[in-house]
Every structure is written in structure tokens, then in C-alpha cells.
Design a protein around this motif. Structure first.
Motif, short mmCIF file in Angstrom:
data_model
loop_
_atom_site.label_atom_id
_atom_site.label_comp_id
_atom_site.label_asym_id
_atom_site.label_seq_id
_atom_site.Cartn_x
_atom_site.Cartn_y
_atom_site.Cartn_z
N LEU B 45 0.83 -1.20 0.00
CA LEU B 45 0.00 0.00 0.00
C LEU B 45 0.86 1.25 0.00
N ILE B 46 0.60 2.15 -0.93
CA ILE B 46 1.36 3.39 -1.04
C ILE B 46 0.65 4.51 -0.27
N HIS B 47 -0.56 4.81 -0.68
CA HIS B 47 -1.40 5.81 -0.04
C HIS B 47 -2.84 5.36 -0.09
N TYR B 48 -3.65 5.94 0.75
CA TYR B 48 -5.07 5.64 0.73
C TYR B 48 -5.86 6.90 1.04
N SER B 49 -7.16 6.80 0.81
CA SER B 49 -8.06 7.90 1.14
C SER B 49 -9.37 7.31 1.63
N ASN B 50 -9.80 7.74 2.79
CA ASN B 50 -11.03 7.23 3.38
C ASN B 50 -12.25 7.98 2.87
N THR B 51 -12.04 9.20 2.45
CA THR B 51 -13.16 9.99 1.94
C THR B 51 -12.58 11.19 1.20
N PRO B 61 5.14 5.08 1.23
CA PRO B 61 4.67 6.34 0.67
C PRO B 61 5.75 7.26 0.09
N ASP B 62 7.01 7.00 0.43
CA ASP B 62 8.07 7.94 0.05
C ASP B 62 8.21 8.05 -1.46
N GLY B 63 8.25 9.29 -1.94
CA GLY B 63 8.39 9.56 -3.36
C GLY B 63 7.08 9.68 -4.10
N TYR B 64 5.98 9.49 -3.36
CA TYR B 64 4.65 9.55 -3.97
C TYR B 64 3.77 10.54 -3.22
N SER B 65 2.84 11.14 -3.94
CA SER B 65 1.82 11.96 -3.30
C SER B 65 0.48 11.71 -3.97
N VAL B 66 -0.59 11.96 -3.22
CA VAL B 66 -1.93 11.76 -3.75
C VAL B 66 -2.81 12.93 -3.35
N SER B 67 -3.94 13.01 -4.02
CA SER B 67 -4.96 13.99 -3.65
C SER B 67 -6.32 13.36 -3.87
N ARG B 68 -7.31 13.85 -3.18
CA ARG B 68 -8.67 13.33 -3.32
C ARG B 68 -9.63 14.53 -3.29
N ALA B 69 -9.72 15.18 -4.42
CA ALA B 69 -10.54 16.39 -4.52
C ALA B 69 -12.03 16.05 -4.55
N ASN B 70 -12.36 14.86 -5.03
CA ASN B 70 -13.76 14.43 -5.09
C ASN B 70 -13.84 12.92 -4.87
N THR B 71 -15.03 12.38 -4.86
CA THR B 71 -15.19 10.95 -4.56
C THR B 71 -14.59 10.07 -5.64
N ASP B 72 -14.66 10.49 -6.88
CA ASP B 72 -14.36 9.60 -7.99
C ASP B 72 -12.88 9.50 -8.36
N ASP B 73 -12.11 10.53 -8.12
CA ASP B 73 -10.75 10.59 -8.65
C ASP B 73 -9.70 10.52 -7.55
N PHE B 74 -8.63 9.78 -7.84
CA PHE B 74 -7.57 9.60 -6.84
C PHE B 74 -6.23 9.49 -7.58
N PRO B 75 -5.68 10.59 -8.06
CA PRO B 75 -4.43 10.54 -8.81
C PRO B 75 -3.22 10.33 -7.92
N LEU B 76 -2.24 9.62 -8.45
CA LEU B 76 -0.97 9.36 -7.77
C LEU B 76 0.13 10.07 -8.54
N THR B 77 0.93 10.89 -7.84
CA THR B 77 1.97 11.67 -8.49
C THR B 77 3.35 11.26 -8.01
N LEU B 78 4.24 11.06 -8.97
CA LEU B 78 5.66 10.87 -8.69
C LEU B 78 6.34 12.20 -9.03
N ALA B 79 6.87 12.87 -8.04
CA ALA B 79 7.42 14.20 -8.28
C ALA B 79 8.73 14.16 -9.05
N SER B 80 9.57 13.19 -8.72
CA SER B 80 10.87 13.04 -9.37
C SER B 80 11.19 11.56 -9.40
N ALA B 81 10.87 10.91 -10.49
CA ALA B 81 10.93 9.45 -10.55
C ALA B 81 12.34 8.90 -10.42
#
Lengths: 116, 115
Positions: B45-51, B61-81
């Protein structure tokens, strides 16, 4: 902490023979247990789950799993294997993170190879 | 068909570049997850979102970030691969409030190679 062990990297079985894919678990409290299957280049697909009740759980594609509390095991079984059952199988247990959030903890997977 | 859509299917990325892996679900599940799958290690597991609006860190989680602006979308970003982020990435969702202990629905994955 919760964990799942799948002791076999690969299981080989001839078509028509019964198959067993082994899984043992470690979790506090009552276990919620799952089996998933992954075909090549695909995501994981749900096969079956044990929450409570009968120790023998029936799932998709003729698979079943036997929950054994004393042995902390949840082995996946099928009476007669098909070549099309060849895939990667994952056992999982539901656990809690430090935040109280529930998550699934997966085993490392067992590759099932059914030969004609 | 209800489920999870991941994009792209595969990508070759130069080390040091950034990239966002997209994940969209149409089941109105409250919880979403990102896992990476590596040979011999299973799914981690890298990241999760409960709501929507909340996220949390998983095992790696290191090297990755996520956001959850709405229920449907959950993008995963690698800032510097980095090459160690070469993996197959799976997005999943669930109704974590279910008392029946429903499992996860998975997307088809994104195969990422960092060179």
C-alpha cells in the motif's frame, strides 16, 4: 500487526486434479479473509471471502476456501482444476492501520500452473 | 460497466521526471487506494483515502503523493521518478463502511518503467 503468508511461490497441478493454494494469517480479533485472482496484465479480481459462519466458503469459478481457526489458515481449493485457472492468486486479511482505517493486507501471491 | 479506470496503461519515464497516474471510479466508494506490485513482494500500500478531502500514508509512501478532490478521482503523483519506482501500480476502491466486509475493486493497472 496483521499479516498473511503464502508459503508456495508456485503450485503445479494437472488438469482435472484437485488443487490447493495455501494461506495462513495473523490478525487480532476475528479475521476477515479474502482470495483474489490475477490474470496476466489484469487487475486483481475478487474470488471469495470469509467473514463469519460456515468454515467452507464458496466463491467464483468453482473455487472454495476452508477457514480453520485453530490453524489460522484459509486455503483455497478446487475439486477439479482447469487450464484456464492458471493465474496468480493472492490471499488477503483485513486489518487496521494506526489511524483506525481498515485496509487489506496481501500475501506475496502464489502462481498456479495447470497443465493439460 | 462499473469499475475503476486507470491511465495510462503503461509508461516509460526518464529518471527525474514527474508523472501522474490517473484513477477514476464510478461506484461511489468512499475509500480508494494505491498499491504497487513487485515480484516476490506482493502488493504494498502506497497511499489511501477514506473519503474525499482526506488522504493517508501506507507502507511505502516515500516519493509519492496523492490527492482526493472528489469521490471519484484519486491521482498518484511521482514528483521526481527514480528507477526503484519501476513497478505495476494498481488503484482500488471499496466501501469501507460496509459491515459485510466487502473487498476491493481493482483497476487494470499501470506498468511504469523508470529509466
Amino acid at each position: 500487526a496483521q499479516s498473511v503468508a503464502q508459503p508456495e511461490d508456485q503450485v503445479n497441478v494437472a488438469e482435472g486434479n484437485p488443487l490447493t493454494v495455501k494461506c495462513t494469517y495473523s490478525v487480532s480479533g476475528n479475521p476477515y479473509l479474502f482470495w483474489y485472482v490475477q490474470y496476466p496484465n489484469r487487475g486483481l479480481q475478487f474470488l471469495l471471502k470469509y467473514i463469519t459462519g460456515d468454515n467452507l466458503v464458496k466463491g467464483s469459478y468453482g473455487f472454495e476456501a476452508e477457514f480453520n481457526k485453530s490453524q489460522t489458515s484459509f486455503h483455497l481449493k478446487k475439486p477439479s482444476a482447469l487450464v484456464s485457472d492458471s493465474a496468480l492468486y493472492f490471499c488477503a486479511v483485513r486489518g487496521l492501520m494506526n489511524t483506525g482505517f481498515q485496509k487489506l493486507v496481501f500475501g506475496t501471491g502464489t502462481r498456479l500452473l495447470v497443465s493439460p | 460497466t462499473a469499475g475503476i479506470t486507470q491511465a495510462p496503461t503503461s509508461q516509460i519515464l526518464a529518471a527525474g521526471r514527474s508523472m501522474t497516474l490517473r484513477c477514476t471510479q464510478d461506484m461511489r466508494h468512499n475509500a480508494m487506494y494505491w498499491y504497487r506490485q513487485d515480484l516476490g513482494l506482493g502488493l504494498r500500500l502506497i497511499h489511501y483515502s477514506n473519503t474525499a478531502g482526506t488522504t493517508g500514508k501506507g507502507e511505502v509512501p516515500d516519493g509519492y503523493s496523492v490527492s482526493r478532490a472528489n469521490t471519484d478521482d484519486f491521482p498518484l503523483t511521482l514528483a521526481s521518478a527514480v528507477p526503484s519506482q519501476t513497478s505495476v501500480y494498481f488503484c482500488a476502491s471499496s466501501d469501507s463502511t460496509s459491515r459485510t466486509g466487502d473487498g476491493y475493486t481493482f483497476g487494470s493497472g499501470t506498468r511504469l518503467t523508470v529509466v
